[in-house]
Write an enzyme that holds these catalytic residues in place. Structure first.
Site, PDB file in Angstrom:
ATOM      1  N   ASN A   1      51.848  58.782  19.886  1.00  0.00           N
ATOM      2  CA  ASN A   1      51.095  59.711  20.696  1.00  0.00           C
ATOM      3  C   ASN A   1      50.609  60.061  19.050  1.00  0.00           C
ATOM      4  O   ASN A   1      50.358  61.229  18.605  1.00  0.00           O
ATOM      5  CB  ASN A   1      51.865  60.674  20.991  1.00  0.00           C
TER       6      ASN A   1
ATOM      7  N   HIS B   1      48.956  60.985  11.781  1.00  0.00           N
ATOM      8  CA  HIS B   1      48.934  60.247  11.494  1.00  0.00           C
ATOM      9  C   HIS B   1      48.397  59.206  10.221  1.00  0.00           C
ATOM     10  O   HIS B   1      48.547  58.152   9.549  1.00  0.00           O
ATOM     11  CB  HIS B   1      49.700  59.077  12.416  1.00  0.00           C
TER      12      HIS B   1
ATOM     13  N   SER C   1      48.348  68.149  16.237  1.00  0.00           N
ATOM     14  CA  SER C   1      50.519  68.054  16.001  1.00  0.00           C
ATOM     15  C   SER C   1      50.214  67.336  17.725  1.00  0.00           C
ATOM     16  O   SER C   1      49.577  67.197  18.554  1.00  0.00           O
ATOM     17  CB  SER C   1      50.462  68.862  16.118  1.00  0.00           C
TER      18      SER C   1
END
Ligand code: PAF
Length: 284
Positions: free
Chosen positions: A33, A38, A188
């Site tokens: 996800n 990331h 997040s």
């Protein structure tokens, strides 16, 4: 198109080939996800390596019995596309059976003593054992030269530093900066659980950390600064697990100490638990 490996032999053959060619291998472990945070870790790994492997594995051993393992967002198609666009060469996508061939419960566990019992560890018993266990397995599977982790999970990063040091993993650790939304909320995967009113309240978490830093810079005692942050968070609708100022090794600071500090916080809005932190320096 990104190469996707779900069998250990395929992953190992590709990494071994790169190493024979003298290429440096970077690694970014994730639970999928993926968001811009990331992708920035992939870019960081890329800047220190010739090839980058990212793993996507929602690790059951780091979730408590009442946590969000089953509802944790799984978006493999979008993750593969995003990784390809951000310069990742190989996606390591193991199943639970590949990661834990004898079952998650029967596997050898890695425990990092000293820093895993407090803060997140106290609120999520066993969480860091699950993280250390899966990260050790991932390091052995991928055998990277460098690995990138985010500062957003500050205590996790500290645990991984100890893991690498104590188990003598021959790799360099990189720490990526926390990416934030325009209103300060740390990125997040769990932010998407927030209902609109909760999302509007969520930036109060970052503001509370900024408030702790400002209060301590102005000479307030640690306990007073933490208590003010807790009450600001409650006013914004959070149920607070902790707001804690610590030294970099997670030691409690003494009064009027100079040096490096980090304020860490975890708090819940409805059923969504958010964590964040802020590093700062004090000079008296
Ligand atoms: O930070 C995460 O996403 C996870 O804790 C990690 C490091 C991938 C281990 O499952």
């Amino acid at each position: 198109m990104i190469e996707v490996a779900s069998e250990l032999g395929v992953l190992r053959a590709r990494v071994a080939q790169w190493k024979r060619e003298g290429l440096r291998v970077g690694f970014v472990p994730t639970m999928g996800n993926l968001h811009a945070g990331h992708h920035s870790l992939v870019a960081l790994a890329r800047a220190h390596a010739d090839r980058v492997v990212a793993s996507v594995f929602v690790n059951p051993t780091q979730f408590g019995p009442n946590e969000d393992f089953s509802r944790y967002p799984r978006t493999p198609g979008a993750d593969a596309e995003g990784l390809a666009a951000s310069g990742c060469d190989l996606l390591w996508l193991p199943s639970v059976a590949t990661m834990y061939p004898f079952g998650p419960e029967a596997t050898v566990r890695v425990q990092v003593p000293g820093i895993t019992e407090v803060l997140e560890g106290a609120h999520r018993p066993g969480h860091f054992d699950g993280v250390a266990t899966v990260v050790a397995r991932l390091f052995n599977q991928v055998q990277p030269d460098v690995a990138a982790f985010g500062r957003k999970d500050w205590q996790q990063l500290a645990v991984i530093r100890y893991l690498v040091r104590d188990l003598a993993f021959p790799l360099e650790l990189l720490a990526g900066e926390t990416l934030r939304e325009a209103d300060g909320l740390a990125m997040s995967s769990r932010n998407q659980y927030l209902a609109p009113a909760e999302r509007a309240a969520a930036p109060a978490l970052h503001r509370a950390l900024l408030g702790v830093r400002a209060a301590m810079e102005a000479g307030r005692e640690r306990e007073a600064a933490e208590a003010e942050a807790v009450s600001a968070l409650r006013d914004a609708g959070f149920v607070v697990d902790y707001v804690a100022v610590r030294r970099p090794g997670l030691e409690l600071p003494g009064p009027r100490e100079s040096g490096e500090f980090v304020v860490l916080a975890a708090a819940r809005l409805g059923t969504t638990r958010l964590i964040d932190n802020l590093e700062f320096t004090l000079r008296w």
